[in-house]
Design a protein around this motif. Structure first.
Motif, mmCIF file in Angstrom:
data_model
loop_
_atom_site.group_PDB
_atom_site.id
_atom_site.type_symbol
_atom_site.label_atom_id
_atom_site.label_comp_id
_atom_site.label_asym_id
_atom_site.label_seq_id
_atom_site.Cartn_x
_atom_site.Cartn_y
_atom_site.Cartn_z
ATOM 1 N N PRO A 140 0.716 -1.232 0.019
ATOM 2 C CA PRO A 140 0.004 -0.071 -0.038
ATOM 3 C C PRO A 140 0.960 1.222 -0.132
ATOM 4 O O PRO A 140 2.048 1.229 0.449
ATOM 5 N N VAL A 141 0.232 2.343 -0.498
ATOM 6 C CA VAL A 141 1.100 3.708 -0.457
ATOM 7 C C VAL A 141 1.229 4.277 0.883
ATOM 8 O O VAL A 141 0.335 3.991 1.619
ATOM 9 N N GLY A 142 2.527 4.132 1.250
ATOM 10 C CA GLY A 142 2.748 4.881 2.647
ATOM 11 C C GLY A 142 4.362 5.223 2.492
ATOM 12 O O GLY A 142 5.169 4.853 1.747
ATOM 13 N N GLU A 143 4.234 6.082 3.565
ATOM 14 C CA GLU A 143 5.822 6.405 4.109
ATOM 15 C C GLU A 143 5.750 6.080 5.523
ATOM 16 O O GLU A 143 5.403 6.977 6.481
ATOM 17 N N TRP A 144 6.528 4.997 5.973
ATOM 18 C CA TRP A 144 6.378 4.357 7.476
ATOM 19 C C TRP A 144 7.675 4.742 8.089
ATOM 20 O O TRP A 144 8.689 4.652 7.744
ATOM 21 N N LYS A 145 7.385 5.332 9.380
ATOM 22 C CA LYS A 145 8.523 5.381 10.184
ATOM 23 C C LYS A 145 8.136 4.427 11.421
ATOM 24 O O LYS A 145 7.164 4.380 11.932
ATOM 25 N N ILE A 146 9.109 3.543 11.378
ATOM 26 C CA ILE A 146 9.069 2.193 12.231
ATOM 27 C C ILE A 146 10.205 2.317 13.368
ATOM 28 O O ILE A 146 11.452 2.584 12.795
ATOM 29 N N TYR A 147 9.931 2.020 14.552
ATOM 30 C CA TYR A 147 10.955 1.895 15.554
ATOM 31 C C TYR A 147 10.758 0.640 16.085
ATOM 32 O O TYR A 147 9.883 -0.047 16.536
ATOM 33 N N LEU A 148 12.010 -0.032 15.988
ATOM 34 C CA LEU A 148 12.177 -1.494 16.429
ATOM 35 C C LEU A 148 13.349 -1.501 17.572
ATOM 36 O O LEU A 148 14.382 -0.564 17.756
ATOM 37 N N ASP A 149 12.788 -2.423 18.796
ATOM 38 C CA ASP A 149 13.808 -2.177 19.684
ATOM 39 C C ASP A 149 15.050 -2.793 19.520
ATOM 40 O O ASP A 149 15.421 -3.813 18.778
ATOM 41 N N ALA A 150 16.254 -1.959 19.455
ATOM 42 C CA ALA A 150 17.504 -2.442 18.968
ATOM 43 C C ALA A 150 18.102 -3.664 19.563
ATOM 44 O O ALA A 150 18.955 -4.235 19.235
ATOM 45 N N ILE A 151 17.579 -3.943 20.796
ATOM 46 C CA ILE A 151 18.216 -5.280 21.811
ATOM 47 C C ILE A 151 17.302 -6.341 21.301
ATOM 48 O O ILE A 151 17.854 -7.536 21.144
#
Length: 527
Positions: free
Chosen positions: A181-192
């Motif tokens: 789908p059309v989108g510009e996603w800002k995704i935060y992932l736990d780095a640990i």
């Protein structure tokens, strides 16, 4: 800067100042960055950050008609903390007058350090990610929902601290652009742990289409004989763009949302084409008109006044009344007579209250300040639509709303060209007393033009207090004009407010034009 005198708004969760305002500071010829650095050093203990400011990194200085705005980002162990900013506002004379603080205090950072260390199995360097960046990118593409054959791309990847339940958590910030789908996603992932902390679709550029009155049928049709039950012809409507709608399918945008409205309309194609007989028409009205006037305010140079979505209920009460709630920061419109949300001038009047409350929190609890709030709301509505109204309607507001109750010709909620003077015409009712203030502002507009007077009126609000009186506000207009226009309009402003009795007349031994006759005495005796 030691011994700084200022008023403070507390952060609701961190027990630190969220905002410093009404700051007493000296003028300075230093560069804005130097001024900001000095004052931040003096208030570091109150902010609960390192006094050497080693956690702060200068980001940029922006200029506006109000001066300079110096912005700093907070870092923890060399990693930026997402959303942790502090801004110092400095007027053209080098005086600091406002500070907005979203920094994370040391106590919370210590909690973050312990939490990350625990997740990392006691690692002495908890800011070292266990999830590498390539794996984070791969996971982010999956989470965005992008299809296998989609031309998706990673626009940005950065290691940050991102708040999770109030505590900064080491995370990968990955920005993914997808087509299906059309989108510009800002995704935060736990780095640990690799877990998802947040997923945000940043696209806000969907443009919809709606049908509205602009501002109302009485004005557009130039017909003051219309009644509430009249059949309104197509000529009274206008097709308009609905800018920057979210992808919710509902009327949500950067400056207004109808989320308080029960059973609100939803259109997946962003086509909100309704007539007044349909309830959703009022949703389109409030979205379009609030969004447009907010963009106009920003064009005047005010980019920090209520530049966020205000929540609106289009038909929250059955009475012929509407209101702004300072507690919930929301607007509610009534349905008595002509539904208030069908008249754009009523919409802008109520939005005027929200603007003032945003500039001066708690403005107008009583007395003359409360009357000023009503007067400004009328001025904002009348001024914004004036250039598209016939002359007979220009100094009036609420012509469509008023057809249900007004016996005047033309029908209107109120006029802005009364001959009321201060203090003899003060009656203690804010709407009536507000006509004194709006009449002054309307004269100012006729003398200076719409754009100049609009900018001046909105700017001078920053110089007011919640309980400001008419005379104090008139003097604030003069001060604002000195800042914005080198005082070119001072004589005009003084003349208007002297003739109305708000400012004393120095040519008449500082008597006021609006003193009641029975209060006038000569040599201690009645005339």
């Amino acid at each position: 800067m030691k011994g700084l005198k200022a008023k403070i708004e507390k952060h609701p969760e961190r027990n630190t100042p969220r905002r410093f305002y009404d700051i007493e500071s000296n003028a300075s010829n230093e560069k804005p960055e130097k001024i900001a650095e000095e004052i931040l050093g003096s208030i570091a203990p109150k902010l609960k950050i390192n006094p050497d400011l080693s956690q702060l990194k200068f980001d940029k200085t922006k200029e506006s008609i109000l001066g300079h705005h110096v912005l700093y980002q907070q870092y923890f162990e060399g990693v930026p903390i997402s959303g942790a900013w502090i801004r110092v506002d400095i007027d053209p004379e080098g005086k600091v007058y406002n500070i907005n603080n979203d920094l994370v205090p040391e106590t919370v950072l210590k909690r973050a350090e312990k939490l990350n260390s625990k997740k990392a199995g006691g690692d002495a360097s908890p800011n070292m990610p266990q999830l590498d960046v390539e794996e984070a990118k791969k996971r982010a593409l999956e989470i965005s929902g992008a299809k296998a054959n989609d031309l998706s791309e990673i626009l940005e990847s950065e290691l940050v601290y991102y708040p999770k339940e109030g505590v900064p958590t080491l995370a990968w910030k990955i920005i993914v652009k997808s087509q299906k789908p059309v989108g510009e996603w800002k995704i935060y992932l736990d780095a640990i742990t690799g877990g998802i902390i947040d997923k945000i679709n940043m696209l806000r550029t969907l443009e919809g289409q709606g049908k509205v009155f602009d501002p109302n049928p009485v004005v557009t049709l130039k017909d003051t004989s219309l009644e509430d039950n009249a059949q309104i012809p197509d000529a009274a409507y206008r097709l308009v763009p609905l800018r920057d709608l979210s992808n919710s399918g509902m009327l949500d945008g950067p400056y207004v949302t109808t989320k308080l409205t029960p059973n609100r309309v939803k259109r997946s194609d962003a086509k909100f084409i309704f007539r007044r007989e349909e309830r959703a028409f009022k949703e389109v009205m409030v979205y379009f008109h609030i969004d447009r006037v907010q963009r106009y305010i920003q064009q005047l140079g005010f980019t920090n006044i209520l530049n966020r979505p205000i929540e609106v209920n289009i038909d929250g009460i059955r009475e012929d009344n509407s209101f702004y709630s300072p507690s919930t920061k929301s607007l509610t419109f009534g349905t008595g007579g002509v539904d208030d949300a069908e008249d754009a001038e009523i919409i802008l009047h109520e939005y005027g209250h929200a603007i003032l409350d945003d500039q001066v929190p708690g403005f107008g609890p009583r007395g003359e300040a409360r009357a000023m709030g009503e007067g400004f709301g009328d001025y904002l509505a009348a001024s914004f639509f004036s250039d598209n109204k016939p002359d007979v309607l220009k100094p009036t507001v609420g012509n469509w709303d008023a057809v249900a109750y007004s016996g005047a010709e033309p029908p209107c909620l109120r006029r802005l060209d009364s001959n009321k003077k201060y203090p003899k015409d003060i009656v203690g009712e804010e709407h009536d007393d507000g006509e004194i203030w709006s009449a002054c502002l309307w004269e100012l507009r006729k003398a200076l033009g719409g754009r100049t007077s609009d900018q001046l009126v909105i700017a001078h609000h920053f110089l007011l207090t919640p309980t400001t009186k008419f005379e104090e506000a008139a003097n604030a207009l003069i001060t604002a004009d000195k800042r914005l226009n080198d005082g070119r309009n001072e004589n005009t402003i003084r003349d208007i407010f002297i003739r109305r009795g708000i400012l004393p007349n120095p040519r008449r031994k500082n008597k006021r034009a609006g003193v009641p006759f029975e209060d006038i005495s000569l040599n201690g005796k009645g005339i």
